[in-house]
Write a protein that holds these residues in place. Structure first.
Motif, PDB file in Angstrom:
ATOM      1  N   PHE A  27       0.834  -1.199   0.000  1.00  0.00           N
ATOM      2  CA  PHE A  27       0.000   0.000   0.000  1.00  0.00           C
ATOM      3  C   PHE A  27       0.873   1.256   0.000  1.00  0.00           C
ATOM      4  CE2 PHE A  27      -2.411   3.259   2.333  1.00  0.00           C
ATOM      5  CZ  PHE A  27      -3.531   3.355   1.522  1.00  0.00           C
ATOM      6  N   LEU A  28       1.871   1.296   0.890  1.00  0.00           N
ATOM      7  CA  LEU A  28       2.760   2.463   0.963  1.00  0.00           C
ATOM      8  C   LEU A  28       3.556   2.663  -0.319  1.00  0.00           C
ATOM      9  CD1 LEU A  28       4.211   2.394   4.587  1.00  0.00           C
ATOM     10  CD2 LEU A  28       2.524   3.957   3.620  1.00  0.00           C
ATOM     11  N   ILE A  29       4.018   1.580  -0.900  1.00  0.00           N
ATOM     12  CA  ILE A  29       4.783   1.682  -2.152  1.00  0.00           C
ATOM     13  C   ILE A  29       3.954   2.394  -3.215  1.00  0.00           C
ATOM     14  CG2 ILE A  29       5.647   0.315  -4.099  1.00  0.00           C
ATOM     15  CD1 ILE A  29       6.716  -1.700  -2.024  1.00  0.00           C
ATOM     16  N   HIS A  30       2.680   2.029  -3.326  1.00  0.00           N
ATOM     17  CA  HIS A  30       1.839   2.629  -4.369  1.00  0.00           C
ATOM     18  C   HIS A  30       1.339   4.015  -3.990  1.00  0.00           C
ATOM     19  CE1 HIS A  30       1.838  -0.661  -7.166  1.00  0.00           C
ATOM     20  NE2 HIS A  30       1.573  -1.510  -6.190  1.00  0.00           N
ATOM     21  N   MET A  31       1.048   4.254  -2.734  1.00  0.00           N
ATOM     22  CA  MET A  31       0.525   5.560  -2.336  1.00  0.00           C
ATOM     23  C   MET A  31       1.614   6.635  -2.347  1.00  0.00           C
ATOM     24  SD  MET A  31      -2.603   5.144  -2.051  1.00  0.00           S
ATOM     25  CE  MET A  31      -2.867   3.612  -2.887  1.00  0.00           C
ATOM     26  N   LEU A  32       2.827   6.265  -1.964  1.00  0.00           N
ATOM     27  CA  LEU A  32       3.919   7.238  -1.910  1.00  0.00           C
ATOM     28  C   LEU A  32       4.748   7.273  -3.189  1.00  0.00           C
ATOM     29  CD1 LEU A  32       5.136   6.563   1.747  1.00  0.00           C
ATOM     30  CD2 LEU A  32       3.556   8.339   0.943  1.00  0.00           C
ATOM     31  N   PHE A  42      13.249  -5.931  -7.330  1.00  0.00           N
ATOM     32  CA  PHE A  42      12.915  -4.546  -7.600  1.00  0.00           C
ATOM     33  C   PHE A  42      11.471  -4.315  -7.203  1.00  0.00           C
ATOM     34  CE2 PHE A  42      16.245  -5.678 -10.593  1.00  0.00           C
ATOM     35  CZ  PHE A  42      17.171  -4.692 -10.304  1.00  0.00           C
ATOM     36  N   TRP A  43      11.193  -3.140  -6.737  1.00  0.00           N
ATOM     37  CA  TRP A  43       9.820  -2.806  -6.428  1.00  0.00           C
ATOM     38  C   TRP A  43       9.554  -1.389  -6.884  1.00  0.00           C
ATOM     39  CZ3 TRP A  43      13.406  -3.093  -2.422  1.00  0.00           C
ATOM     40  CH2 TRP A  43      13.649  -1.909  -1.743  1.00  0.00           C
ATOM     41  N   GLY A  44       8.310  -1.084  -7.055  1.00  0.00           N
ATOM     42  CA  GLY A  44       7.958   0.256  -7.489  1.00  0.00           C
ATOM     43  C   GLY A  44       6.457   0.436  -7.516  1.00  0.00           C
ATOM     44  N   ASP A  45       6.053   1.623  -7.898  1.00  0.00           N
ATOM     45  CA  ASP A  45       4.629   1.928  -7.879  1.00  0.00           C
ATOM     46  C   ASP A  45       3.985   1.710  -9.231  1.00  0.00           C
ATOM     47  OD1 ASP A  45       5.868   4.049  -9.150  1.00  0.00           O
ATOM     48  OD2 ASP A  45       4.442   5.520  -8.377  1.00  0.00           O
ATOM     49  N   LEU A  48       2.390  -4.111 -11.440  1.00  0.00           N
ATOM     50  CA  LEU A  48       3.014  -5.417 -11.231  1.00  0.00           C
ATOM     51  C   LEU A  48       4.539  -5.368 -11.148  1.00  0.00           C
ATOM     52  CD1 LEU A  48       0.749  -7.740 -13.393  1.00  0.00           C
ATOM     53  CD2 LEU A  48       0.811  -7.539 -10.917  1.00  0.00           C
ATOM     54  N   GLU A  49       5.087  -4.306 -10.597  1.00  0.00           N
ATOM     55  CA  GLU A  49       6.533  -4.251 -10.371  1.00  0.00           C
ATOM     56  C   GLU A  49       6.930  -4.994  -9.098  1.00  0.00           C
ATOM     57  OE1 GLU A  49       8.351  -0.261 -12.424  1.00  0.00           O
ATOM     58  OE2 GLU A  49       7.838  -0.186 -10.317  1.00  0.00           O
ATOM     59  N   ASN A  50       5.973  -5.384  -8.298  1.00  0.00           N
ATOM     60  CA  ASN A  50       6.274  -5.976  -6.998  1.00  0.00           C
ATOM     61  C   ASN A  50       6.171  -7.491  -6.971  1.00  0.00           C
ATOM     62  OD1 ASN A  50       6.547  -3.371  -5.824  1.00  0.00           O
ATOM     63  ND2 ASN A  50       4.336  -3.199  -5.856  1.00  0.00           N
ATOM     64  N   LEU A 105      -3.619  -9.543  -6.520  1.00  0.00           N
ATOM     65  CA  LEU A 105      -4.844  -8.783  -6.755  1.00  0.00           C
ATOM     66  C   LEU A 105      -4.828  -7.468  -5.982  1.00  0.00           C
ATOM     67  CD1 LEU A 105      -7.707  -8.590  -7.956  1.00  0.00           C
ATOM     68  CD2 LEU A 105      -8.526  -9.768  -5.923  1.00  0.00           C
ATOM     69  N   LEU A 106      -4.459  -7.526  -4.717  1.00  0.00           N
ATOM     70  CA  LEU A 106      -4.426  -6.302  -3.910  1.00  0.00           C
ATOM     71  C   LEU A 106      -3.334  -5.348  -4.380  1.00  0.00           C
ATOM     72  CD1 LEU A 106      -5.175  -7.869  -0.436  1.00  0.00           C
ATOM     73  CD2 LEU A 106      -6.663  -6.373  -1.775  1.00  0.00           C
ATOM     74  N   ASP A 107      -2.210  -5.879  -4.861  1.00  0.00           N
ATOM     75  CA  ASP A 107      -1.159  -5.023  -5.414  1.00  0.00           C
ATOM     76  C   ASP A 107      -1.683  -4.258  -6.632  1.00  0.00           C
ATOM     77  OD1 ASP A 107       1.600  -4.062  -5.567  1.00  0.00           O
ATOM     78  OD2 ASP A 107       1.753  -5.318  -7.357  1.00  0.00           O
ATOM     79  N   SER A 108      -2.447  -4.923  -7.483  1.00  0.00           N
ATOM     80  CA  SER A 108      -3.031  -4.256  -8.654  1.00  0.00           C
ATOM     81  C   SER A 108      -4.058  -3.209  -8.234  1.00  0.00           C
ATOM     82  CB  SER A 108      -3.682  -5.276  -9.573  1.00  0.00           C
ATOM     83  OG  SER A 108      -2.729  -6.150 -10.100  1.00  0.00           O
ATOM     84  N   LEU A 109      -4.871  -3.540  -7.227  1.00  0.00           N
ATOM     85  CA  LEU A 109      -5.857  -2.569  -6.735  1.00  0.00           C
ATOM     86  C   LEU A 109      -5.173  -1.370  -6.092  1.00  0.00           C
ATOM     87  CD1 LEU A 109      -8.591  -4.949  -5.274  1.00  0.00           C
ATOM     88  CD2 LEU A 109      -8.643  -3.682  -7.435  1.00  0.00           C
TER      89      LEU A 109
END
Length: 190
Positions: A27-32, A42-45, A48-50, A105-109
């Protein structure tokens, strides 16, 4: 009888502190709009980068829970209640698959919500996002089944965690070309 055991196992995974912490991190990755990573993780906003992050977290989460069941004798309690070993294993595998698929699914949402809240334009069409989310849910569900099976076989926590993390990284990185082919809309002829 196995349905009741599956529901209990799924609830146990979804209510765990580890799972909730991972959801909060996603959630924080996508919101920030965070970006970062280490090699192979690798991760990102973006959309599906996560996936690598989710696979590694799943391998750790599943090995911890399954090894705890063997360490604390929970499996013996289930056997005492009349469940067969095959029913216990099937319930674990299905719970692991549901847990992994729900993270995708939640990562996409969270991606969609992050774009909406930051007033950022989507980099992909909505149908592309939903199609790829479904494909990656199936993929991560399959990886979860493999990881769960290895966890059930190994039963040693530290060894299992190291092996499963490297195995999850290997599965995702070796399957990237196949997933890229599956998610390439230009190859679809209608």
């Amino acid at each position: 009888m196995i349905l009741k055991l599956m529901i209990v196992e799924i609830k146990r995974y979804l209510r765990s502190l580890y799972y909730l912490v991972v959801l909060f991190i996603l959630f924080l990755i996508h919101m920030l709009g965070l970006k970062g990573g280490v090699p192979f993780l690798f991760w990102g906003d973006d959309f599906l980068e996560n996936v690598n992050f989710i696979c590694i977290v799943l391998s750790l989460l599943m090995s911890v829970y399954i090894c705890d069941e063997f360490s604390y004798g929970t499996v013996q309690n289930k056997l005492y209640l009349g469940y067969k070993k095959s029913q216990i294993y099937i319930a674990e595998v299905i719970a692991c698959s549901v847990c992994g698929s729900s993270l995708v699914l939640l990562d996409s949402l969270f991606y969609l919500l992050g774009c909406l809240l930051r007033k950022q334009e989507l980099t992909h069409s909505f149908s592309y996002i939903m199609t790829n989310t479904l494909i990656f849910m199936i993929t991560i569900g399959s990886v979860s089944v493999i990881i769960c099976s290895f966890s059930l076989l190994a039963k040693k926590r530290l060894i299992t965690q190291f092996l499963l993390v490297f195995f999850a990284i290997f599965l995702i990185n070796s399957g990237r070309k196949t997933l890229a082919t599956l998610t390439d809309l230009s190859l679809i002829h209608i």
